[in-house]
Design an enzyme around this catalytic site. Structure first.
Site, PDB file in Angstrom:
ATOM      1  N   LYS A   4       0.794  -1.223   0.000  1.00 48.02           N
ATOM      2  CA  LYS A   4       0.000   0.000   0.000  1.00 48.02           C
ATOM      3  C   LYS A   4       0.829   1.277   0.000  1.00 48.02           C
ATOM      4  O   LYS A   4       0.280   2.367  -0.181  1.00 48.02           O
ATOM      5  CB  LYS A   4      -0.960  -0.018   1.189  1.00 48.02           C
ATOM      6  CG  LYS A   4      -2.076  -1.025   1.005  1.00 48.02           C
ATOM      7  CD  LYS A   4      -2.865  -0.725  -0.261  1.00 48.02           C
ATOM      8  CE  LYS A   4      -4.294  -1.153  -0.147  1.00 48.02           C
ATOM      9  NZ  LYS A   4      -5.085  -0.687  -1.299  1.00 48.02           N
ATOM     10  N   SER A  62      -3.209 -12.690   3.443  1.00 45.82           N
ATOM     11  CA  SER A  62      -3.639 -12.412   2.062  1.00 45.82           C
ATOM     12  C   SER A  62      -2.559 -12.856   1.068  1.00 45.82           C
ATOM     13  O   SER A  62      -2.866 -13.335  -0.026  1.00 45.82           O
ATOM     14  CB  SER A  62      -3.977 -10.932   1.860  1.00 45.82           C
ATOM     15  OG  SER A  62      -2.813 -10.143   1.807  1.00 45.82           O
TER      16      SER A  62
HETATM   17  N1  PMP Z   1      -3.536  -7.764   1.140  1.00 48.11           N
HETATM   18  C1  PMP Z   1      -3.422  -6.874   2.134  1.00 48.11           C
HETATM   19  C2  PMP Z   1      -2.815  -7.322   3.427  1.00 48.11           C
HETATM   20  C3  PMP Z   1      -3.889  -5.570   1.946  1.00 48.11           C
HETATM   21  O1  PMP Z   1      -3.795  -4.678   2.954  1.00 48.11           O
HETATM   22  C4  PMP Z   1      -4.494  -5.215   0.711  1.00 48.11           C
HETATM   23  C5  PMP Z   1      -5.051  -3.848   0.534  1.00 48.11           C
HETATM   24  N2  PMP Z   1      -6.399  -3.745   0.969  1.00 48.11           N
HETATM   25  C6  PMP Z   1      -4.597  -6.182  -0.303  1.00 48.11           C
HETATM   26  C7  PMP Z   1      -4.098  -7.438  -0.047  1.00 48.11           C
HETATM   27  C8  PMP Z   1      -5.278  -5.905  -1.612  1.00 48.11           C
HETATM   28  O2  PMP Z   1      -4.681  -4.915  -2.398  1.00 48.11           O
HETATM   29  P1  PMP Z   1      -5.569  -4.006  -3.352  1.00 48.11           P
HETATM   30  O3  PMP Z   1      -6.329  -3.037  -2.486  1.00 48.11           O
HETATM   31  O4  PMP Z   1      -4.581  -3.315  -4.223  1.00 48.11           O
HETATM   32  O5  PMP Z   1      -6.518  -4.869  -4.113  1.00 48.11           O
END
Ligand code: PMP
Length: 317
Positions: free
Chosen positions: A56, A273
């Site tokens: 991010k 994630s």
């Molecule tokens: N994994 C984590 C730990 C995140 O903080 C985020 C951001 N929300 C994402 C995945 C997904 O990224 P994006 O918002 O670019 O889809």
């Protein structure tokens, strides 16, 4: 050993370092133990190497820089809803650039995230955990409507600077680091910014590249950072479903299992994630005859230490 002399103190913040010095230019690491298959290789983009520790940093820096350049922050606080990492990235760059920040997040966010945000001096508003990030967004929308002179709504879910950061940096890095040989990109989707930006860039130079989004397998499957689009109140404008070749659904249990495997078999201590994306990437790799699969690992495992994910298995003697 003599250290190089610092010739002069930079007049700007560290956050103004040249592109790729503190944000971006993250390593692409081969996952050799997890996948042993002739003709297919799996590579992981290690996004915790960014300054505030997650993917991010890229959109937060882009959004804040643009808002500053356009003069939108004069006398106003940056406000946004976040599940954690975007908040940490905003708070990091905002502190470096002297911008006040208010962040709304579900009260269920991990204590590690809350502690880091408080440490960085952000004002926190903890919203009803039952309504998730949607509830945090609703709080932000109501405040911005009531006090337009007090807040600048960065709106990571709809702000095009989110995916543009990945179009400018993450996508070209993957093309360069694989010498144009990438065949598949697998990434979890929260706002969708990562996959939209990476995908739009890669499609412009490698039209056959396959793009695979990863979501939790239902609204009950909590994987921090990822959104189950079908049951969320509103689809982010940044998420371009039409761009994707497929969406894969992963259970929290599968993500946790993969996080432990990544730690123990590859020495990569990542968040859930990232592990969910690797789970899906392994499925993709198992189905193709040949290819170079790139998977995005958004953050490391340290913010999840209080989660059952890392609960020790040892028995007391
Ligand atoms: N994994 C984590 C730990 C995140 O903080 C985020 C951001 N929300 C994402 C995945 C997904 O990224 P994006 O918002 O670019 O889809």
């Amino acid at each position: 050993m003599t250290l190089p002399m610092v010739e002069k103190v930079p007049s700007l913040s560290w956050a103004d370092a040249p592109a790729g010095a503190v944000v971006g230019n993250t390593p692409l690491l081969p996952l050799r133990r997890l996948l042993e298959k002739q003709g297919v290789t799996l590579w992981a983009k290690a996004e915790w190497f960014n300054a505030s520790g997650s993917v991010k940093d890229r959109p937060a820096q882009e959004i804040l820089r643009k808002a500053l350049q356009e003069g939108r922050l004069r006398g106003r606080r940056l406000v946004d809803a976040t599940s954690g990492n975007m908040g940490i990235a905003y708070a990091t760059f905002a502190a470096a650039w002297g911008v006040p920040v208010t962040l709304a997040m579900p009260a269920s966010a991990s204590p590690e995230r809350i502690a880091v945000l408080r440490g960085l001096g952000a004002e926190l508003v903890l919203t009803d955990p039952e309504t998730g990030v949607d509830g945090a967004m609703a709080w932000v929308a109501s405040q911005v409507e009531r006090h337009p002179d007090r807040y600048y709504w960065a709106n990571q879910y709809d702000n095009p600077a989110n995916w543009q950061a990945h179009f400018r940096t993450t996508g070209p890095e993957i093309a360069r680091q694989t010498a144009g040989r990438v065949t598949h990109v697998v990434a979890g989707t929260g706002t969708g910014g990562t996959l939209t930006g990476v995908g739009r860039y890669l499609r412009s130079v490698l039209p056959d590249v396959r793009l695979i989004g990863v979501q939790p397998a239902g609204s009950e499957e909590r994987i921090p950072g990822l959104k189950h689009m079908a049951t969320s109140r509103r689809r982010p404008a940044v998420y371009d479903r039409g761009l994707l070749d497929a969406v894969r659904f992963v259970r929290a249990r599968e993500a946790h299992e993969m996080a432990r495997r990544l730690a123990r078999e590859e020495g990569l201590f990542v968040g859930p994630s990232a592990a969910a994306a690797v789970w899906a990437a392994c499925e993709v790799a198992a189905e193709v005859r040949e290819g170079l699969v790139v998977v995005i690992l958004p953050d490391a495992g340290y913010k999840y230490l209080s989660s059952p994910l890392w609960a020790p298995k040892e028995t007391a003697v």
